[in-house]
Motif scaffolding. Structure first.
Motif, mmCIF file in Angstrom:
data_model
loop_
_atom_site.group_PDB
_atom_site.id
_atom_site.type_symbol
_atom_site.label_atom_id
_atom_site.label_comp_id
_atom_site.label_asym_id
_atom_site.label_seq_id
_atom_site.Cartn_x
_atom_site.Cartn_y
_atom_site.Cartn_z
ATOM 1 N N ARG A 58 -44.939 47.139 54.421
ATOM 2 C CA ARG A 58 -44.445 47.717 53.161
ATOM 3 C C ARG A 58 -44.886 49.170 53.061
ATOM 4 N NH1 ARG A 58 -42.150 43.585 53.722
ATOM 5 N NH2 ARG A 58 -42.138 41.789 52.373
ATOM 6 N N THR A 59 -44.142 49.953 52.293
ATOM 7 C CA THR A 59 -44.524 51.339 52.059
ATOM 8 C C THR A 59 -45.058 51.558 50.652
ATOM 9 O OG1 THR A 59 -42.249 51.894 51.459
ATOM 10 C CG2 THR A 59 -42.902 52.233 53.761
ATOM 11 N N SER A 60 -44.934 50.545 49.795
ATOM 12 C CA SER A 60 -45.521 50.631 48.457
ATOM 13 C C SER A 60 -45.810 49.228 47.937
ATOM 14 C CB SER A 60 -44.582 51.354 47.487
ATOM 15 O OG SER A 60 -43.522 50.517 47.081
ATOM 16 N N THR A 61 -46.652 49.148 46.930
ATOM 17 C CA THR A 61 -47.010 47.846 46.369
ATOM 18 C C THR A 61 -45.891 47.269 45.500
ATOM 19 O OG1 THR A 61 -48.086 48.927 44.495
ATOM 20 C CG2 THR A 61 -49.480 48.320 46.393
ATOM 21 N N SER A 62 -44.892 48.068 45.159
ATOM 22 C CA SER A 62 -43.795 47.579 44.326
ATOM 23 C C SER A 62 -42.677 46.922 45.141
ATOM 24 C CB SER A 62 -43.218 48.706 43.474
ATOM 25 O OG SER A 62 -42.686 49.717 44.301
#
Length: 64
Positions: A58-62
């Protein structure tokens, strides 16, 4: 093709053997092979484990 045992896979992905077993029943886990009949050995192709790990990047936690 290198085949891995449950314990090896669990260590590589940071999950428990129980998690792998549960995912074999409910789906959504790593593709696996059942070797033999009856109480057969379960093995995972090394390539399938690597693909599973790549799918979790992933590139972000969202991100889902």
């Amino acid at each position: 093709m290198r085949l891995l045992k449950e314990r090896e896979v669990a260590e590589q992905i940071g999950m428990s053997v129980h998690w792998l077993r549960r995912k074999r029943i409910t789906g959504g886990g790593i593709p696996f092979l059942k070797l033999g009949e009856g109480k057969s050995a379960v093995r995972y192709e090394e390539e399938a484990v690597e693909a599973f790990k790549r799918s979790r990047v992933r590139t972000s936690t969202s991100q889902a």
